[in-house]
Motif scaffolding. Structure first.
Motif, PDB file in Angstrom:
ATOM      1  N   UNK A 191       6.796   1.750   8.542  1.00 12.19           N
ATOM      2  CA  UNK A 191       7.314   0.806   9.533  1.00 12.19           C
ATOM      3  C   UNK A 191       6.165   0.276  10.369  1.00 12.19           C
ATOM      4  N   UNK A 192       6.296  -0.896  10.834  1.00 16.32           N
ATOM      5  CA  UNK A 192       5.239  -1.518  11.618  1.00 16.32           C
ATOM      6  C   UNK A 192       5.569  -1.361  13.097  1.00 16.32           C
ATOM      7  N   UNK A 193       4.801  -0.502  13.732  1.00 18.43           N
ATOM      8  CA  UNK A 193       4.982  -0.278  15.177  1.00 18.43           C
ATOM      9  C   UNK A 193       6.407   0.127  15.519  1.00 18.43           C
ATOM     10  N   UNK A 194       7.077   0.729  14.578  1.00 19.78           N
ATOM     11  CA  UNK A 194       8.528   0.921  14.724  1.00 19.78           C
ATOM     12  C   UNK A 194       8.948   2.259  15.262  1.00 19.78           C
ATOM     13  N   UNK A 195       9.897   2.868  14.593  1.00 14.56           N
ATOM     14  CA  UNK A 195      10.557   4.059  15.103  1.00 14.56           C
ATOM     15  C   UNK A 195       9.611   5.243  15.144  1.00 14.56           C
ATOM     16  N   UNK A 196       9.859   6.102  16.107  1.00 16.03           N
ATOM     17  CA  UNK A 196       9.071   7.321  16.212  1.00 16.03           C
ATOM     18  C   UNK A 196       9.952   8.491  15.810  1.00 16.03           C
ATOM     19  N   UNK A 197       9.341   9.456  15.200  1.00 15.74           N
ATOM     20  CA  UNK A 197      10.066  10.607  14.660  1.00 15.74           C
ATOM     21  C   UNK A 197       9.466  11.869  15.261  1.00 15.74           C
ATOM     22  N   UNK A 198      10.328  12.779  15.713  1.00 15.46           N
ATOM     23  CA  UNK A 198       9.862  14.076  16.208  1.00 15.46           C
ATOM     24  C   UNK A 198       9.686  14.990  14.999  1.00 15.46           C
ATOM     25  N   UNK A 199       8.439  15.377  14.714  1.00 13.34           N
ATOM     26  CA  UNK A 199       8.182  16.166  13.508  1.00 13.34           C
ATOM     27  C   UNK A 199       7.975  17.639  13.812  1.00 13.34           C
ATOM     28  N   UNK A 200       7.681  17.969  15.054  1.00 10.90           N
ATOM     29  CA  UNK A 200       7.484  19.372  15.425  1.00 10.90           C
ATOM     30  C   UNK A 200       7.727  19.524  16.911  1.00 10.90           C
ATOM     31  N   UNK A 201       8.370  20.620  17.282  1.00 12.68           N
ATOM     32  CA  UNK A 201       8.591  20.888  18.699  1.00 12.68           C
ATOM     33  C   UNK A 201       8.446  22.381  18.918  1.00 12.68           C
ATOM     34  N   UNK A 202       7.212  22.782  19.123  1.00 10.17           N
ATOM     35  CA  UNK A 202       6.902  24.195  19.310  1.00 10.17           C
ATOM     36  C   UNK A 202       6.593  24.398  20.789  1.00 10.17           C
TER      37      UNK A 202
END
Ligand code: IMP
Ligand code: MG
Length: 175
Positions: free
Chosen positions: A68-79
């Protein structure tokens, strides 16, 4: 590859930032450093050893969706542990548009820390899309060029360089 900041300059600046942070948070009952994955892989461990205060450490991974171009952000880790009432310091490799940090700030602020600020090793001045008043500690300002090393990658490569370098066309091609 063109070296911009050598290992000795990085180490000296990180010590300076650590001293500032140590002074600013000296009275904190609960300091929590949160390293942004994966770019803070060098900066966070060096910085935390320059801050002689009790602290907790956590990690957060926020990525743009591939493609995606400058698009959605995804939470990949939350430690992270409970940060309610804590003084949170987000540790990031580089701030460009500020989008990634804004997402991290929004996410962590919902958890009701007492304070929240950001330490970034590098920033690209003029690239910020909106003001980021939480950006309290910056190691170096770099130009608009793409930089790698000391945790920063191009396509997941070069993070292990002990210095910071500007990528040149031949490097991107893998030569
Ligand atoms: P922002 O959301 O535009 O501020 O982008 C920040 C993120 O993009 C950083 O956490 C880096 O992962 C990545 N980034 C931006 N500029 C560079 C660069 O020059 N080299 C390596 N990564 C970069
Ligand atoms: Mg990053």
């Amino acid at each position: 590859m063109r070296e911009l900041i050598n290992a000795a300059r990085i180490a000296e600046r990180v010590r300076g930032l650590g001293a500032e942070i140590e002074r600013d948070y000296a009275g904190s009952p609960d300091l929590v450093l949160i390293g942004m994955l994966r770019g803070s892989v060098c900066f966070l461990p060096d910085l935390m050893r320059c801050v002689a205060l009790p602290m907790r450490v956590g990690f957060l991974g926020i990525h743009r969706y591939d493609g995606t171009v400058g698009g959605d952000l995804r939470l990949s880790a939350d430690e992270t542990d409970n940060i309610a009432g804590a003084d949170v310091l987000i540790v990031e490799d580089i701030v460009e548009h500020g989008t990634t940090l804004q997402a991290a700030l929004d996410l962590l602020r919902d958890r009701l820390p007492r304070s929240i600020a950001v330490a970034a090793l590098l920033s690209k001045p003029g690239a910020l899309k909106h003001p980021l008043p939480e950006l309290r500690y910056v190691g170096f300002e770099v130009g608009s060029e793409f930089v790698v090393g000391y945790g920063l990658d191009f396509d997941q490569r070069y993070r292990n360089l002990p210095y910071i370098a500007a990528l040149e066309p031949g490097d991107a091609a893998g030569s």
